[in-house]
Design an enzyme around this catalytic site. Structure first.
Site, short mmCIF file in Angstrom:
data_model
loop_
_atom_site.label_atom_id
_atom_site.label_comp_id
_atom_site.label_asym_id
_atom_site.label_seq_id
_atom_site.Cartn_x
_atom_site.Cartn_y
_atom_site.Cartn_z
CB THR A 22 26.08 57.47 41.53
OG1 THR A 22 27.17 57.44 40.59
CG2 THR A 22 26.48 58.37 42.71
CB VAL A 23 21.04 56.47 43.09
CG1 VAL A 23 19.90 56.34 44.10
CG2 VAL A 23 21.07 57.88 42.53
CE LYS A 43 32.97 57.24 39.09
NZ LYS A 43 31.75 56.49 38.72
CB THR A 47 35.03 60.60 32.71
OG1 THR A 47 33.80 59.88 32.64
CG2 THR A 47 36.17 59.61 32.87
CB ALA A 118 33.72 55.09 34.90
N GLY A 119 30.69 53.58 34.05
CA GLY A 119 30.04 52.84 32.97
C GLY A 119 30.00 51.36 33.25
N GLY A 177 18.61 49.61 38.93
CA GLY A 177 19.04 50.93 39.36
C GLY A 177 17.97 52.00 39.34
CB ALA A 208 12.18 56.05 38.77
N GLY A 209 13.92 58.17 40.66
CA GLY A 209 13.88 59.45 41.38
C GLY A 209 14.36 59.38 42.81
#
Length: 244
Positions: A22-23, A43, A47, A118-119, A177, A208-209
């Protein structure tokens, strides 16, 4: 990216869950918006989120800006594969033809449509085993793979790449990611190995973050995390030299 009669469509998948998909989608959207492009994010199936809670498309809009058009086709409360979650909730599943139709409609009025799965690529959307790959095939759109940085990622990326090729789908490339602040040996070696096992370029690395940054900082920084193929200025060769 895949081109419909109007805008471009890019399908974003992952090698699993909670890896920064998502990011990454938000970063691509933010870069495109800053370049003056109209962007929509689709999207197909959300879920594990209650009806009144923000989902992934809301997070993309929060990070990339209100100029992004969000669309969610189905929402199922349990954190399961979409097909299973839909069946357990007694709701109709989202099918590939619906995804393709929605993406094409968005492409008629937007320069770029990002379809976030998703996934992983082959997570089932319905009881018949339809997947995001089926939607990508209907759209004729390339698939961007978001991967983990560390140990185990090479196997997952290669399996995803082989699944794409077996279905005649194009792979846009790979984005890490969540790149750690202090990468270990596996992470550093994977920078060189990921494009080899994927058979496609490494197109970016999201720190990260990054999703926790102030939104102004996220939007101005996103271009430095993504390569030119995704609208950014990230230099993969320079990055690889820096972590070797």
């Amino acid at each position: 990216m895949g081109t419909t009669r109007d805008g471009q469509v890019l399908v974003v998948t992952g090698t699993g869950t909670e890896i920064g998909k998502t990011v990454t989608t938000a970063a691509i959207a933010a870069v495109a918006v800053r370049a003056g492009r109209s962007v929509a994010v689709l999207k197909p199936a959300q879920t594990g989120v209650a009806p009144d809670e923000p989902g992934d498309v809301d997070e993309v809009v929060r990070l990339a800006g209100d100029a992004v058009t969000p669309l969610e086709l189905g929402r199922f409360p349990e954190p399961l594969a979409p097909g299973t979650a839909a069946a357990r909730a007694g709701l109709a599943p989202v099918r590939p033809a619906q995804v393709a139709e929605a993406a094409e409609k968005l492409a008629a009025s937007h320069d770029l449509v990002l379809v976030e799965g998703a996934g992983g690529l082959l997570v089932h959307l319905d009881a018949e085993g339809a997947t995001l790959a089926d939607a990508a095939r209907l759209l004729g759109a390339p698939v961007l793979v978001v991967a983990q940085a560390g140990l185990g990622t090479l196997n997952s990326v290669q399996l995803t790449a082989e699944a794409l090729r077996a279905r005649g789908l194009g792979q846009a490339g790979v984005v890490i990611g969540s790149w750690p602040r202090q990468p270990g040996l596996a992470e550093r070696c994977n920078v060189a190995d990921l494009p080899v096992v994927a058979g496609a370029g490494l197109l970016g690395a999201i720190p990260a973050g990054a999703g926790e940054l102030a939104v102004a900082g996220f939007r101005t920084s996103a271009g430095g995390w993504l390569g030119p193929e995704l609208g950014g200025v990230w230099d993969g060769a320079e990055f690889a030299r820096g972590v070797a």
